[in-house]
Design an enzyme around this catalytic site. Structure first.
Site, PDB file in Angstrom:
ATOM      1  N   SER A 119       0.807  -1.212   0.000  1.00 52.00           N
ATOM      2  CA  SER A 119       0.000   0.000   0.000  1.00 52.00           C
ATOM      3  C   SER A 119       0.850   1.278   0.000  1.00 52.00           C
ATOM      4  O   SER A 119       1.492   1.585  -0.995  1.00 52.00           O
ATOM      5  CB  SER A 119      -0.948  -0.042   1.205  1.00 52.00           C
ATOM      6  OG  SER A 119      -1.892   0.998   1.144  1.00 52.00           O
ATOM      7  N   ASP A 131       9.812   5.335 -10.493  1.00 55.11           N
ATOM      8  CA  ASP A 131       9.354   5.899 -11.762  1.00 55.11           C
ATOM      9  C   ASP A 131      10.065   7.196 -12.122  1.00 55.11           C
ATOM     10  O   ASP A 131      10.212   7.518 -13.304  1.00 55.11           O
ATOM     11  CB  ASP A 131       7.841   6.135 -11.717  1.00 55.11           C
ATOM     12  CG  ASP A 131       7.047   4.867 -12.015  1.00 55.11           C
ATOM     13  OD1 ASP A 131       7.680   3.807 -12.146  1.00 55.11           O
ATOM     14  OD2 ASP A 131       5.810   4.932 -12.096  1.00 55.11           O
ATOM     15  N   LYS A 184      -0.735  -4.294  -3.012  1.00 55.39           N
ATOM     16  CA  LYS A 184      -2.008  -3.805  -2.477  1.00 55.39           C
ATOM     17  C   LYS A 184      -2.198  -2.374  -2.972  1.00 55.39           C
ATOM     18  O   LYS A 184      -1.655  -1.434  -2.407  1.00 55.39           O
ATOM     19  CB  LYS A 184      -1.996  -3.875  -0.950  1.00 55.39           C
ATOM     20  CG  LYS A 184      -3.374  -3.806  -0.299  1.00 55.39           C
ATOM     21  CD  LYS A 184      -3.851  -2.390  -0.128  1.00 55.39           C
ATOM     22  CE  LYS A 184      -5.148  -2.323   0.657  1.00 55.39           C
ATOM     23  NZ  LYS A 184      -5.715  -0.962   0.723  1.00 55.39           N
TER      24      LYS A 184
END
Length: 541
Positions: free
Chosen positions: A289, A300, A314
């Site tokens: 999460s 990224d 998750k």
């Protein structure tokens, strides 16, 4: 009488469900009418008396079980327990403790907390609460916690047994708000390299992290290892605030989108305090999460290197819906996506989207980590295969990253089970390692603190001797664990490390525990190697 019931049902449906004309005409409203009518007739017409509250509760649980694995119902009691670690405090007496042989053993009183203020010490045993014995009576931990906790400013009487004191001691403790910290450890792990470990993303996490970061900078930190191994997540805002510390202004951190939820973008403000130094984030299969939001954003934007194993996966956004009795529904309303567009959520099937029932669906999802072990993913990155359809590119360098569930690290570290013999597992399961350290600390606390004024001296000089190991063997025999010398010798390095780490924790705190145990943490070791060898720069090319 039959006509009366029909009238009552019609009146109830008309009063409760006609919120507006649009909703009244929807198919969903028809389903809601059907559900309410069923509950009403069962409660009022069924031959035997029914527990209406339980009936509704079971219906909610069953409905949510048809959805995704993370939509769930929580009772009022569960809501309170669940929120305490995230809110960052609870109301109680303020002690860290372990249950040893049916007795509450105080590890450390919380600094400046209510127990410390009245004179309760590390090593004390709490044997009674308000004249009710809690030791030697097989009272469960939950029940003991219930007796110790209570509203702020309320008082509780404790009976304490202290080593070296003949008679029991009586203390009256005024309960207070007790902080729960989300940051486990913060220290200089090597010259110019800092280490911070976060165990959850709570309301106080950004504040705790900023303080730790500033302290480490004062000690000369230029690079940072951020440990999110085993961090199951928490508040979205805490994850955004943490990622903001590393990213430049207007860089996307995460976005959410769902069937009835418009896309929401969350950007860095550019005011973070660690935007330039080298950054490594440690993750594993239990990082989930919020941990995945942070590590996904860093990966990224090519801001740092992710080290470890593929994260849990998750990536579903839950909205908290509070019910009148303080119970709660956590309903999935959207998905999390990394800046490159990767969905964090791993695949799942539900009984509404497949031919399997909800129990089979949930069981398959829950066993996904076991499937990773069985497939060899935990031991070798070569066992992991991603289709080209899940291929994405990072924002700055165009490096290849993959979606499809979880964050795949830039540098893979296999799980090391070499030292985890069956003998060791039994020692751990039956609490023998912790009992050994507790017994040793109880006898030697004063001498140890006198001998090792500073933790740094303890860490360099203290070793696990035969006295401690013989005590462990004796306790393992009492626990009816069959001694296997070959397995004992295989696990001995790990056993010694954990014994020393727990002794350090009991003498100081969790910060010192991790300074000891991280010497055997393979991900930490690899992170240091990357920073010191130049491999870090090669990954970010």
């Amino acid at each position: 009488m039959k006509h009366l019931y029909v009238y009552l049902i019609s009146f109830l449906i008309g009063s409760c469900l006609c919120i507006n004309d649009a909703v009244a005409q929807s198919k969903g409203n028809m389903a809601a009418q059907k559900l309410q009518m069923a509950e009403f007739v069962i409660a009022n017409l069924y031959v035997d008396e029914v527990n209406e509250e339980k009936l509704v509760e079971e219906a909610i649980i069953k409905m949510l079980a048809q959805l995704d694995p993370h939509s769930a119902y929580s009772t009022p009691e569960e809501v309170k327990k669940m929120q305490e670690p995230l809110v960052g405090n609870f109301e109680g007496i303020g002690v860290q403790f372990n249950m040893i042989e049916d007795t509450l053993f105080v590890i450390q009183p919380v600094s400046n907390g209510p127990s410390e203020k009245v004179g309760i010490l590390a090593g004390d045993r709490i044997v009674a609460v308000n004249d009710t014995a809690i030791a030697g009576v097989n009272m469960g931990t939950e029940e003991i916690m219930r007796r110790l906790r209570g509203p702020k400013d309320s008082k509780v009487n404790l009976t304490i047994v202290r080593r070296g004191v003949k008679d029991p001691l009586l203390f009256t403790v005024k309960r207070d708000k007790i902080p729960i910290y989300s940051l486990d450890a913060s220290y200089m792990i090597a010259p110019k390299i800092g280490y911070i470990r976060i165990n959850r993303f709570g309301a106080t996490t950004p504040e705790e992290f900023t303080k730790a970061l500033n302290d480490l900078k004062k000690k000369g930190m230029g690079d940072l290892i951020l440990d999110l191994q085993g961090n199951g997540g928490g508040y979205l805002n805490a994850a955004i605030d943490l990622a903001n510390e590393f990213l430049a202004a207007k860089e996307l951190i995460v976005y959410t989108e769902g069937r009835n939820s418009r896309r929401s973008d969350f950007f860095a403000k550019g005011n973070g305090k660690f935007r330039n130094g080298r950054l490594i984030i440690l993750v594993d299969e239990y990082s989930a999460s919020a941990s995945e939001i942070v590590s996904g954003a860093i990966q990224d934007w090519d801001r740092g290197v992710i080290v470890g194993r593929r994260t849990f996966g998750k990536g579903l956004v839950q909205r908290q819906i509070d019910l009148p009795d303080n119970s709660m529904i956590r309903l999935t309303v959207a998905r999390y996506y990394t800046p490159s567009g990767r969905s964090i959520q791993k695949p799942y099937n539900t009984s509404l989207s497949s031919n399997i029932n909800d129990e089979e669906s949930r069981e398959r999802y829950d066993h996904e980590l076991i499937d990773r072990y069985n497939s060899g993913e935990m031991q070798s990155a070569d066992s992991i295969h991603f289709p080209d359809s899940l291929k994405y590119e990072t924002e700055n360098l165009g490096r290849t990253v993959y979606g499809g569930g979880g964050i795949m690290p830039d540098y893979y570290v296999p799980i090391d089970t070499t030292f985890y013999t069956n003998f060791y597992r039994q020692l751990w399961t039956k609490g023998v390692v912790i009992k050994t350290t507790m017994n040793y600390i109880e006898k030697n606390r004063s001498n140890l603190l006198n001998q090792y004024k500073k933790f740094s001296n303890f860490n360099r000089q203290f070793t696990i001797n035969n006295e401690i190991l013989n005590s462990l063997k004796s306790l393992s025999e009492q626990a009816e664990i069959e001694f296997k010398e070959d397995e004992y010798n295989i696990s001995l390095p790990l056993i010694k490390a954990q014994l020393k780490a727990y002794i350090a924790r009991d003498l100081w705190d969790m910060n010192e525990y991790f300074q000891v145990i991280n010497d055997r943490n393979e991900a930490v070791i690899r992170a240091l190697e990357l920073l010191n060898s130049g491999e870090y720069e090669k990954i970010l090319q």
